[in-house]
Design a protein around this motif. Structure first.
Motif, PDB file in Angstrom:
ATOM      1  N   LYS A 133       0.922  -1.159  -0.201  1.00 39.74           N
ATOM      2  CA  LYS A 133       0.005  -0.049   0.150  1.00 39.74           C
ATOM      3  C   LYS A 133       0.772   1.384  -0.088  1.00 39.74           C
ATOM      4  CE  LYS A 133      -2.125   0.952   3.779  1.00 39.74           C
ATOM      5  NZ  LYS A 133      -3.000   1.045   4.947  1.00 39.74           N
ATOM      6  N   VAL A 134       1.910   1.171   0.883  1.00 39.37           N
ATOM      7  CA  VAL A 134       2.540   2.595   0.917  1.00 39.37           C
ATOM      8  C   VAL A 134       3.559   2.705  -0.198  1.00 39.37           C
ATOM      9  CG1 VAL A 134       4.270   3.833   2.421  1.00 39.37           C
ATOM     10  CG2 VAL A 134       2.410   2.492   3.523  1.00 39.37           C
ATOM     11  N   LEU A 135       4.353   1.849  -0.595  1.00 38.92           N
ATOM     12  CA  LEU A 135       5.538   1.870  -1.354  1.00 38.92           C
ATOM     13  C   LEU A 135       5.226   0.863  -2.876  1.00 38.92           C
ATOM     14  CD1 LEU A 135       8.675   1.480   0.997  1.00 38.92           C
ATOM     15  CD2 LEU A 135       7.383   3.611  -0.037  1.00 38.92           C
ATOM     16  N   GLY A 136       4.193   0.163  -2.925  1.00 32.86           N
ATOM     17  CA  GLY A 136       3.897  -0.419  -4.260  1.00 32.86           C
ATOM     18  C   GLY A 136       4.442  -1.674  -4.533  1.00 32.86           C
ATOM     19  N   MET A 137       5.141  -2.257  -3.319  1.00 32.06           N
ATOM     20  CA  MET A 137       6.002  -3.275  -3.533  1.00 32.06           C
ATOM     21  C   MET A 137       5.137  -4.438  -3.871  1.00 32.06           C
ATOM     22  SD  MET A 137       9.117  -3.443  -0.879  1.00 32.06           S
ATOM     23  CE  MET A 137      10.250  -2.025  -0.818  1.00 32.06           C
ATOM     24  N   ASP A 138       5.678  -5.264  -4.747  1.00 31.87           N
ATOM     25  CA  ASP A 138       5.001  -6.594  -5.242  1.00 31.87           C
ATOM     26  C   ASP A 138       5.275  -7.625  -4.418  1.00 31.87           C
ATOM     27  OD1 ASP A 138       3.393  -8.308  -6.777  1.00 31.87           O
ATOM     28  OD2 ASP A 138       4.656  -8.801  -8.107  1.00 31.87           O
ATOM     29  N   TYR A 139       4.324  -8.725  -3.546  1.00 31.73           N
ATOM     30  CA  TYR A 139       4.653  -9.628  -2.682  1.00 31.73           C
ATOM     31  C   TYR A 139       4.772 -10.820  -3.788  1.00 31.73           C
ATOM     32  CZ  TYR A 139       3.454 -13.433   0.385  1.00 31.73           C
ATOM     33  OH  TYR A 139       3.500 -14.641   1.270  1.00 31.73           O
ATOM     34  N   THR A 140       6.204 -11.334  -3.694  1.00 30.58           N
ATOM     35  CA  THR A 140       6.273 -12.345  -4.596  1.00 30.58           C
ATOM     36  C   THR A 140       6.542 -13.729  -4.172  1.00 30.58           C
ATOM     37  OG1 THR A 140       8.803 -11.983  -4.187  1.00 30.58           O
ATOM     38  CG2 THR A 140       7.713 -10.537  -6.281  1.00 30.58           C
ATOM     39  N   THR A 141       7.003 -14.028  -2.908  1.00 28.74           N
ATOM     40  CA  THR A 141       7.500 -15.431  -2.476  1.00 28.74           C
ATOM     41  C   THR A 141       7.333 -15.365  -0.797  1.00 28.74           C
ATOM     42  OG1 THR A 141       9.194 -15.424  -4.205  1.00 28.74           O
ATOM     43  CG2 THR A 141       9.223 -17.194  -2.792  1.00 28.74           C
ATOM     44  N   ALA A 142       6.956 -16.633  -0.490  1.00 32.09           N
ATOM     45  CA  ALA A 142       6.891 -16.892   0.774  1.00 32.09           C
ATOM     46  C   ALA A 142       7.555 -18.381   1.109  1.00 32.09           C
ATOM     47  CB  ALA A 142       5.666 -16.922   1.531  1.00 32.09           C
ATOM     48  N   PHE A 143       8.316 -18.216   2.214  1.00 38.01           N
ATOM     49  CA  PHE A 143       8.625 -19.715   2.727  1.00 38.01           C
ATOM     50  C   PHE A 143       8.258 -19.734   4.030  1.00 38.01           C
ATOM     51  CE2 PHE A 143      11.928 -18.656  -0.417  1.00 38.01           C
ATOM     52  CZ  PHE A 143      11.983 -19.600  -1.427  1.00 38.01           C
ATOM     53  N   ALA A 144       7.843 -20.900   4.430  1.00 40.75           N
ATOM     54  CA  ALA A 144       7.492 -21.153   6.115  1.00 40.75           C
ATOM     55  C   ALA A 144       7.997 -22.566   6.312  1.00 40.75           C
ATOM     56  CB  ALA A 144       5.942 -21.084   6.229  1.00 40.75           C
ATOM     57  N   GLU A 145       8.507 -22.626   7.330  1.00 40.58           N
ATOM     58  CA  GLU A 145       9.335 -23.851   8.051  1.00 40.58           C
ATOM     59  C   GLU A 145       9.189 -23.854   9.514  1.00 40.58           C
ATOM     60  OE1 GLU A 145      10.740 -26.268   5.926  1.00 40.58           O
ATOM     61  OE2 GLU A 145      10.835 -24.938   4.267  1.00 40.58           O
ATOM     62  N   ASP A 146       8.995 -25.031  10.049  1.00 45.02           N
ATOM     63  CA  ASP A 146       9.242 -25.111  11.652  1.00 45.02           C
ATOM     64  C   ASP A 146      10.569 -25.378  11.782  1.00 45.02           C
ATOM     65  OD1 ASP A 146       6.377 -24.981  12.030  1.00 45.02           O
ATOM     66  OD2 ASP A 146       6.083 -27.174  11.526  1.00 45.02           O
ATOM     67  N   HIS A 147      11.635 -25.829  11.061  1.00 44.50           N
ATOM     68  CA  HIS A 147      12.957 -25.954  11.566  1.00 44.50           C
ATOM     69  C   HIS A 147      13.702 -25.001  10.677  1.00 44.50           C
ATOM     70  CE1 HIS A 147      10.968 -29.637  13.291  1.00 44.50           C
ATOM     71  NE2 HIS A 147      12.262 -29.307  14.195  1.00 44.50           N
ATOM     72  N   VAL A 148      14.649 -24.508  11.010  1.00 47.70           N
ATOM     73  CA  VAL A 148      15.815 -23.449  10.189  1.00 47.70           C
ATOM     74  C   VAL A 148      16.606 -24.558   9.276  1.00 47.70           C
ATOM     75  CG1 VAL A 148      17.327 -21.914  10.162  1.00 47.70           C
ATOM     76  CG2 VAL A 148      15.528 -21.888  12.179  1.00 47.70           C
ATOM     77  N   PRO A 149      16.487 -24.124   7.810  1.00 48.03           N
ATOM     78  CA  PRO A 149      17.186 -25.081   7.263  1.00 48.03           C
ATOM     79  C   PRO A 149      18.696 -25.150   7.509  1.00 48.03           C
ATOM     80  CG  PRO A 149      15.612 -23.918   5.954  1.00 48.03           C
ATOM     81  CD  PRO A 149      15.547 -23.293   7.217  1.00 48.03           C
TER      82      PRO A 149
END
Length: 193
Positions: A33-49
């Protein structure tokens, strides 16, 4: 200083810069909304790779233009976000380029219309900036380059001299006083009306 042309590491730019956020969804929506940045990707994990540690996270990525990616981690099992209390709030910040002074002023008007306090524009001689804070407390800067090729070349020429002098004295070197004089003259012109 070593010759970077012969350096064995050849960087291709910043892949992404990652910061912590309080709420991933709020952060994605705010930057859109503020800077017009496009949301491109998400990663979600329970353990840090990289470490294998149990620490659930959401890692979101936003396009800042020209292949530059800004990322955030939401870490719900960690202590609340804080900031380095030994560092002034104005020091650590995210700075993004806009194409002109006109775009900078337009961005300021837009951001203020959203109820966000904006500081500036501040004249830095070769660029002008505005400053504000995101919902996570990160300071954000928008900057418009206004310098000439000659000014940028002179700054590059004096950079090693300034660093050496700073290393010895811990006082602001005077090698680029002309840069501040540009800003002072413009301020004086505007004051005259």
């Amino acid at each position: 200083m070593s010759d970077v042309a012969d350096h064995p590491v050849k960087l291709g730019g910043v892949h992404h810069a990652a910061y912590r956020c309080k709420d991933a969804k709020e952060t994605v929506e705010w930057y859109g909304k503020v800077l017009g940045m496009d949301y491109t990707t998400a990663f979600a994990e329970d353990h840090v790779p990289s470490t294998g540690a149990y620490d659930p996270y959401m890692h979101v990525f936003l396009d800042a233009g020209n292949g530059n990616i800004l990322a955030f981690f939401e870490l719900p099992n960690q202590k609340d976000m804080g900031r380095d209390e030994n560092t002034p709030a104005w020091v650590q910040h995210l700075a993004f380029r806009v194409n002109s002074e006109e775009e900078l002023l337009s961005a300021k008007e837009h951001i203020e219309s959203l109820g966000i306090d904006v500081l500036g524009p501040t004249h830095h001689g070769i660029f002008k900036s505005i400053y504000f804070f995101d919902p996570n407390g990160h300071r954000v800067e928008l900057a418009a380059d206004i310098g000439t090729d000659e000014q940028y070349a002179e700054l590059k020429r004096v950079a090693p001299l300034m660093l050496d002098e700073w290393s010895e004295t811990k006082k602001a070197p005077r090698h680029a006083d002309w840069l501040h004089e540009i800003a002072r003259k413009e301020h004086a012109q505007k004051a005259k009306g």
